[in-house]
Design an enzyme around this catalytic site. Structure first.
Site, mmCIF file in Angstrom:
data_model
loop_
_atom_site.group_PDB
_atom_site.id
_atom_site.type_symbol
_atom_site.label_atom_id
_atom_site.label_comp_id
_atom_site.label_asym_id
_atom_site.label_seq_id
_atom_site.Cartn_x
_atom_site.Cartn_y
_atom_site.Cartn_z
ATOM 1 C CD GLU A 1 -20.573 -17.719 42.710
ATOM 2 O OE1 GLU A 1 -19.980 -18.757 43.035
ATOM 3 O OE2 GLU A 1 -20.866 -17.439 41.521
ATOM 4 C CG ASP A 42 14.742 -10.967 44.045
ATOM 5 O OD1 ASP A 42 14.909 -9.744 43.927
ATOM 6 O OD2 ASP A 42 14.638 -11.728 43.061
ATOM 7 C CE LYS A 91 1.125 -10.724 35.835
ATOM 8 N NZ LYS A 91 -0.006 -11.618 35.561
HETATM 9 C C1 GLA Z 1 2.957 -15.746 33.505
HETATM 10 C C2 GLA Z 1 2.287 -14.983 34.625
HETATM 11 C C3 GLA Z 1 0.786 -15.042 34.459
HETATM 12 C C4 GLA Z 1 0.417 -14.463 33.124
HETATM 13 C C5 GLA Z 1 1.151 -15.190 32.012
HETATM 14 C C6 GLA Z 1 0.920 -14.526 30.679
HETATM 15 O O1 GLA Z 1 2.724 -17.103 33.610
HETATM 16 O O2 GLA Z 1 2.683 -15.465 35.867
HETATM 17 O O3 GLA Z 1 0.165 -14.335 35.493
HETATM 18 O O4 GLA Z 1 0.746 -13.098 33.104
HETATM 19 O O5 GLA Z 1 2.535 -15.243 32.249
HETATM 20 O O6 GLA Z 1 1.610 -15.144 29.665
#
Ligand code: GLA
Length: 736
Positions: free
Chosen positions: A616, A536, A478
């Site tokens: 849940e 984008d 990520k």
């Molecule tokens: C951003 C991201 C979140 C998380 C934080 C971590 O705000 O959008 O999803 O990863 O950073 O600091």
């Protein structure tokens, strides 16, 4: 043949649209048409009005002909210096400080396939079933000694035209380019609206539709990234156009830095639509022999309203922008620990969250912020990309293995372009952060921005990242970016190069993204920018999904995902089920509703599933099975907006229909409950009227059969009570 040259006319045609230009006897490239498909032999130049207009100057070589003025003629690429006072695409200053250009046609060529752009993301031809041709028009200015290539590729099946611009300095003097846009479209006649997608952190891409008047409308970002606040995708449409009716033109930019889209209606009923790099703080030195490539713009035309326009972009982004193993395949359902733990975790806690999630059917665990350096708060350690083994209680390789042993893939968070002053990296290289001399820097989330316009900085971040990625089984990254850029000063850029630092920063980001994609072809990267602040097509080329918003409230997400859907396909929308009360709004919604909304994206969870009750938990398992059953129609089918959640405050409905019309999934969330209200009739779209459809899953309606004609004509009658924030999904399949 998608591109036909007939004397001085060049026509580009796709399945449903045609685009035509005329090379005038004076060598100007005039625009004659963009609209529904015409015959290759149609000459649309009759629609150009040659009229003597006061205060609209004439090129000297027009002689006594006062009807020929670049100020009033529709053009392919307007430039400063030619007497066009509308929005221009090019402004050049020569070494004497003189602003002037005069671009005339020199030559053109037509070739099979798609152009590419050095060091920049650009769409590509997706195999042999995706016919695409390229037109290159070379313009020249013999005084400035420059050539400008206008590149057009037409994707016949997709109704898409891409455009890019290349400027070459063939002379012996250095030039400065103050402005370069990548596309200009002059739409003749009509009353038009502009649809743009504003936002803010936690509320990205909310549509705003305004009538285009005589002033110039600008949608732009000067934040160094495409931003939460504006998006590089805009639509110009008939004022009476709606989802299913009317003409609509869309333009999206394959670029992640400062951009501008400008739209202006001139005095004579021509609406000019442009897109390119934002010229604020942009001065590009072009030395003798140098070439500059401006980023790509993607355009599409629909004669059948906004839905068709969105479908054109969706299909194009999925097939011709996104790359890699995961562009069309189902991505693992993930769980991210951010909203579950924030910075408060250790290895044991992580393993526990991962194990519970795995038992419920989740397929990948993503370790978010807080695993590196001494990062236990958001004001330190960015840039220190080495594992905090003390906090984790093991190496990253060992943690990944534990997660793998629990039956899940493992993913990891980075924020490559950022640095905290409180970090080892900053202490070792204080000049690697953007900072204006003699001033204190502007901070954002207590952090500074690394100078990615410098290769050695990108090299070092790449090396730190690969040290970790090489030693642990990491199948997903990520990539975050959590502030806008304010201090644009690079310690190594010469005075002449200071106007191009931000563009070079974006190139640095793309360089790192390309290196990671090349080195780890099976790993996939999710983009993120404090949620959706860099959402984008530029980033989508490297990251086939992007975290859509830090706002995970299911009801808020309805508007955000609705707005996002105009330009972007569901597959790129990162979307998670989070805890209640929701951390951003405090709202309570059921796990079912949260699942229905999050499933309309690249699906995942962002909470500690161990804290759910047994019912849940069962529902989570069921949800994952449901997503696996529906994902293909959700990601690869056609998306229909059935309601506008901004104007319809009662319920929000949207639909996915498989390309072969054999199945469809309708989604509905009740957003407001009234006393004694009527039941909902919800019409389908895009089905085959001749086919019979069985309601395979759909609440009390399951097992009933309807014709496509009935479902689209009257629609389903939801004869059951729904409470506020209830959600339902109705899945229909063709009866064979
Ligand atoms: C951003 C991201 C979140 C998380 C934080 C971590 O705000 O959008 O999803 O990863 O950073 O600091």
């Amino acid at each position: 043949m998608a591109i036909v040259n007939n004397k001085n006319l060049i026509t580009l045609s796709s399945k449903n649209s045609s685009y035509q230009m005329l090379i005038s006897p004076m060598g100007h490239v005039l625009h004659t048409y963009y609209g529904s498909r015409i015959a290759d032999s149609d000459d649309m130049s009759y629609s150009i009005a040659y009229v003597d207009r006061g205060n609209s100057g004439n090129p000297y070589d027009a002689g006594a002909d006062r009807t020929y003025s670049l100020d009033t003629l529709p053009q392919e690429f307007s430039f400063q210096g030619g007497g066009d006072y509308r929005i221009t695409c090019l402004e050049v200053q020569n070494s004497d400080g003189v602003f002037c250009a005069d671009l005339r046609y020199k030559s053109h060529s037509i070739s099979k396939g798609k152009y590419s752009i050095p060091n920049l993301p650009a769409s590509y031809q997706d195999g042999d079933n995706d016919p695409c041709e390229t037109l290159t028009i070379t313009l020249s200015d013999t005084v400035l000694n420059i050539e400008v290539d206008l590149l057009y590729s037409i994707f016949e099946e997709k109704d898409i035209i891409t455009r890019a611009v290349r400027v070459k300095n063939l002379g012996s003097e250095a030039l400065n380019i103050h402005k370069i846009y990548s596309a200009c479209l002059d739409i003749m006649g009509g009353e038009h609206d502009l649809i743009m997608f504003h936002g803010k952190h936690g509320e990205e891409r909310i549509p705003d539709r305004i009538a285009i008047g005589r002033s110039c409308h600008t949608v732009s970002s000067g934040r160094g990234h495409s931003s939460h606040h504006e998006n590089p995708f805009v639509i110009v449409c008939d004022q009476n156009a709606n989802e299913d009716f009317g003409e609509a033109y869309g333009m999206g930019f394959v670029y992640s830095g400062n951009f501008a889209a400008q739209v202006q209606k001139d005095a004579f009923q021509v609406t000019r639509m442009t897109m390119g790099i934002n010229s604020d703080m942009f001065i590009l030195p072009l030395n003798p022999g140098e070439v500059f490539d401006a980023p790509e713009t993607v355009m599409s035309y629909s004669a059948a309203g906004l839905t068709r326009l969105s479908h054109n972009f969706h299909s194009f982004i999925r097939h011709n922008i996104c790359r890699g193993k995961f562009k069309l395949t189902r991505r693992p359902v993930l769980i991210n620990n951010w909203e579950a733990t924030y910075f408060d975790f250790d290895g044991e806690k992580i393993e526990k969250i991962a194990r519970t999630a795995s038992e419920l059917g989740v397929e990948m665990f993503v370790l978010d912020d807080g695993w590196f350096g001494n990062r236990d708060l958001d004001d330190k350690a960015l840039g220190d990309w080495f594992v905090n083994e003390e906090k984790l209680g093991c190496t990253m390789g060992e943690l990944a293995k534990k997660v793998n042993d629990a039956g899940m893939k493992f993913g990891l968070w980075f924020e490559p372009e950022m640095i905290n002053e409180n970090s080892q990296l900053f202490r070792n290289h204080p000049d690697w952060a953007f900072k204006t001399p003699d001033r204190n820097p502007i901070t954002g989330r207590s952090q500074l921005v690394l100078d990615f316009s410098r290769k050695e900085v990108v090299d070092e971040v790449f090396s730190m990242m690969t040290k970790i990625l090489d030693t642990a089984n990491i199948e997903y990254v990520k990539w975050d970016f959590n502030r806008s850029i304010a201090d644009v000063f690079s310690a190594t850029a010469s005075v002449q190069n200071r106007g191009v630092i931000l563009h070079n920063f974006v190139l640095g980001t793309y360089d790192l993204a390309e290196r990671l994609n090349t080195r780890y072809p099976d790993m996939y990267i999710e983009g993120c920018c404090g949620g959706g602040g860099r959402f984008d097509m530029g980033m989508m080329y490297y990251t086939p999904q992007i975290w859509c918003s830090d706002n995970t409230d299911a009801i808020e997400r309805l508007r955000i995902q609705y707005g996002t859907s105009f330009g972007y396909p569901t597959s790129v929308v990162g979307s998670h089920v989070s805890a209640v009360p929701n951390h951003q709004t405090g709202r309570l919604t059921s796990i079912n509703t949260r699942g229905v909304v999050a499933m309309s994206g690249s699906f995942g969870y962002e909470l500690d599933l161990g804290l759910l009750n047994e019912d849940e938990k069962k529902e989570v398992t069921l949800q994952i099975e449901t997503f696996k059953k529906y994902w293909d129609v959700i990601h690869n089918g056609k998306y229909y907006r059935l309601t506008n959640p901004i104007s319809n405050t009662e319920y929000c409905a949207w639909l996915f229909v498989a390309d072969d019309k054999s199945k469809a999934l309708l989604n509905l969330v009740k957003t407001h409950k009234h006393f004694s209200e009527g039941r909902i009739y919800i019409p389908f779209k895009g089905l085959d009227p001749q086919k019979q459809y069985l309601i395979e899953d759909g609440n009390v309606l399951t097992g009933q059969t309807f014709s496509g004609a009935a479902l689209m004509g009257r629609g389903l009658y939801l004869d059951y009570d729904m409470n506020e924030y209830d959600a339902t999904q109705i899945y229909i399949t063709e009866v064979k």
